[in-house]
Design an enzyme around this catalytic site. Structure first.
Site, PDB file in Angstrom:
ATOM      1  N   HIS A 132       1.026  -1.292  -0.031  1.00 45.54           N
ATOM      2  CA  HIS A 132      -0.441   0.125  -0.075  1.00 45.54           C
ATOM      3  C   HIS A 132       0.894   1.299   0.415  1.00 45.54           C
ATOM      4  O   HIS A 132       1.793   1.575   0.390  1.00 45.54           O
ATOM      5  CB  HIS A 132      -1.103  -0.007   1.284  1.00 45.54           C
ATOM      6  CG  HIS A 132      -2.334   0.935   1.514  1.00 45.54           C
ATOM      7  ND1 HIS A 132      -1.548   1.931   2.244  1.00 45.54           N
ATOM      8  CD2 HIS A 132      -3.517   0.654   0.993  1.00 45.54           C
ATOM      9  CE1 HIS A 132      -2.528   3.029   1.608  1.00 45.54           C
ATOM     10  NE2 HIS A 132      -3.669   2.394   1.480  1.00 45.54           N
ATOM     11  N   ASP A 210       3.033  -4.755   8.009  1.00 50.18           N
ATOM     12  CA  ASP A 210       1.628  -3.938   8.299  1.00 50.18           C
ATOM     13  C   ASP A 210       0.926  -4.532   7.766  1.00 50.18           C
ATOM     14  O   ASP A 210       0.702  -5.711   7.043  1.00 50.18           O
ATOM     15  CB  ASP A 210       2.100  -3.623   6.658  1.00 50.18           C
ATOM     16  CG  ASP A 210       0.572  -2.668   6.454  1.00 50.18           C
ATOM     17  OD1 ASP A 210      -0.564  -2.853   7.044  1.00 50.18           O
ATOM     18  OD2 ASP A 210       0.182  -1.514   5.227  1.00 50.18           O
ATOM     19  N   GLN A 213      -4.533  -5.365   7.106  1.00 47.48           N
ATOM     20  CA  GLN A 213      -5.482  -6.207   6.365  1.00 47.48           C
ATOM     21  C   GLN A 213      -5.074  -7.870   6.856  1.00 47.48           C
ATOM     22  O   GLN A 213      -6.194  -9.728   5.856  1.00 47.48           O
ATOM     23  CB  GLN A 213      -5.132  -6.824   4.507  1.00 47.48           C
ATOM     24  CG  GLN A 213      -5.477  -5.381   4.061  1.00 47.48           C
ATOM     25  CD  GLN A 213      -6.671  -4.767   3.939  1.00 47.48           C
ATOM     26  OE1 GLN A 213      -8.287  -5.470   4.403  1.00 47.48           O
ATOM     27  NE2 GLN A 213      -7.399  -3.662   3.405  1.00 47.48           N
ATOM     28  N   LYS A 236     -10.621  -0.441  10.267  1.00 53.09           N
ATOM     29  CA  LYS A 236     -10.958  -2.072   9.371  1.00 53.09           C
ATOM     30  C   LYS A 236     -11.621  -3.680  10.017  1.00 53.09           C
ATOM     31  O   LYS A 236     -11.394  -4.245  10.140  1.00 53.09           O
ATOM     32  CB  LYS A 236      -9.491  -2.105   8.344  1.00 53.09           C
ATOM     33  CG  LYS A 236      -9.498  -1.288   7.359  1.00 53.09           C
ATOM     34  CD  LYS A 236      -8.388  -1.600   6.813  1.00 53.09           C
ATOM     35  CE  LYS A 236      -7.297  -0.664   6.085  1.00 53.09           C
ATOM     36  NZ  LYS A 236      -8.279  -0.353   5.536  1.00 53.09           N
ATOM     37  N   CYS A 375      -4.541   2.197  -3.964  1.00 56.95           N
ATOM     38  CA  CYS A 375      -3.767   2.834  -3.063  1.00 56.95           C
ATOM     39  C   CYS A 375      -2.492   1.565  -3.726  1.00 56.95           C
ATOM     40  O   CYS A 375      -1.449   1.381  -1.889  1.00 56.95           O
ATOM     41  CB  CYS A 375      -3.589   2.513  -1.272  1.00 56.95           C
ATOM     42  SG  CYS A 375      -5.026   4.182  -0.938  1.00 56.95           S
TER      43      CYS A 375
END
Ligand code: PLP
Length: 419
Positions: A132, A210, A213, A236, A375
């Protein structure tokens, strides 16, 4: 009990859905909402909405400062959320849980504190082609400031990382940090973080993950993965916007200078200079997102009660079904690995129809998906496309919603064939 999926009751998606007020409404008159844009942000259960309402109605106050009852109650709830989040990712200590506004802030914090203090010209940060933008641009900014080099692990045609190239970078370059996404927001690829961390450490580098997700969708254990930093966004994972976490190993955080200066992050201020507060407050300047972090604590309660293994299994079933059905639609190209290697994301293009038009026609049928570059422009460049459409699933989606998506895609094809 709930951690053992064999002992838990069957996953009841209808009772989960009943907790989400937004899912009860019509998207257009007579058309139900099919919300498949969960990788962008998730919907919120009534338990989280009520927690925000309760805070503002009953005990709104600033934290860590007041001696009065309201401030004590707000502080206890806010710090209670920290303990829930520590357990959620199995961090060793609540001081390792830094509250941030989300993943973007978590990554920037590491770049601007650890990166500024520890990197020198010629040092290499390894990122990947599937990141991202929020895990590319902070390192590019740091490269301009510090003269470091950013190298990218390529993505193979099947949407997985080129792990041979990764090993070669670690062997051949002075790598100080690996910064990598756990689950790609476009391809859904689940990267082998434990193995990548092992290799990074062997080469003398740290690893930042990261988890935007992954934390919402699967069990994440920072100690089992042995990662140095890991960050994710509350919005999220059923929580409010403006909430999130940066996890860091305690010795690293202790050694890092603060980032933003202001209230709460100091121990003592004089006009000649200042000293810093203990962890985690050293990195939490100013009035924080109090209601939002309390709300995120309630989101974590909700996810924990359902069980992250069961959430993951439910989404896996949906994704496998969606990929099978999408593959039947003529003119569709799917991106990323097969369902066995990915999270709840199905990204595709349709021959002859721009992704924005696909999303607009789906919206008319009540289906909310994301269209664009998500993104991740370098990743789209890699596959030679400028945009794609993405359906992304969460714990409240049903197989019948996949059917609605597919029917709407056939309808879109027909409309375009006529025009
Ligand atoms: N990383 C990934 C993989 C994402 O999907 C996102 C959001 O879409 C981000 C980072 C940025 O998250 P936020 O905008 O919540 O900071």
């Amino acid at each position: 009990m709930m951690n053992d999926p064999t002992l838990a009751p069957p996953y009841d998606v209808e009772s989960v859905r009943a907790d989400f007020p937004i899912l009860q409404q019509e998207h257009h008159p007579g058309v139900s909402l099919v919300y498949l844009d969960n990788a962008a942000t998730s919907q919120k259960p009534v338990q989280v909405i009520d927690a925000l309402d309760d805070y503002y109605r009953r005990y709104n106050a600033n934290v860590h400062r007041g001696i009065h009852r309201l401030s004590e109650e707000a502080t206890a709830a806010y710090e209670g959320a920290r303990i829930k989040l520590r357990r959620f990712i199995n961090a060793g200590n609540k001081r390792e849980i830094i509250f941030a506004r989300g993943t973007t802030e978590g990554i920037n914090l590491v770049a601007q504190t650890w990166g500024r203090a520890n990197l020198k010209p010629g040092d290499v940060v390894v990122s990947t082609q599937m990141e991202h933008h929020s895990n590319i641009v902070p390192w590019q900014l740091l490269a301009m400031e510090k003269g470091i080099t950013v190298r990218y692990v390529p993505v193979l045609p099947d949407g997985t990382l080129d792990l041979e190239a990764y090993a070669n970078l670690l062997r051949d370059e002075p790598v100080k940090l690996v910064t990598v996404v756990h689950v790609s927001n476009v391809l859904g690829t689940v990267n082998p973080i434990a193995e990548m961390a092992r290799q990074a450490h062997e080469a003398g580098a740290l690893i930042l993950v990261d988890a935007a997700q992954s934390a919402p969708h699967m069990p994440v254990d920072v100690r089992a993965l042995d990662v140095d930093f890991l960050t994710f966004s509350g919005h999220k994972m059923l929580g409010p916007t403006g909430s999130g976490v940066l996890y860091g190993k305690r010795d690293l955080l202790e050694a890092m200078p603060p980032w933003m200066g202001g209230g709460d992050m100091i121990s003592r201020v004089s006009l000649e200079g200042s000293t810093w507060n203990d962890l985690p407050y050293k990195f939490e300047a100013g009035t924080p997102s109090i209601a939002e972090m309390i709300g995120l604590g309630y989101a974590v309660d909700y996810l924990t009660a359902l069980g992250m293994e069961r959430v993951q299994a439910h989404e896996h079933t949906l994704t496998a079904y969606a990929l099978d059905r999408l593959a039947e639609v003529p003119g569709i190209t799917l991106y990323g690995p097969d369902a066995s290697k990915k999270g709840g994301v199905a990204t595709f293009t349709m021959q002859g129809i721009h992704a924005h038009d696909v999303a607009q026609m789906l919206d008319a049928e009540g289906v909310a998906v994301r269209a664009g570059h998500h993104c991740a422009q370098p990743l789209h460049d890699r596959f030679g496309i400028s945009a794609s459409a993405r359906a992304s699933f969460y714990l409240y989606n049903r197989p019948a919603e996949v059917d609605t998506l597919i029917e709407a895609l056939y309808k879109a094809k027909k409309t375009f064939a006529r025009s």
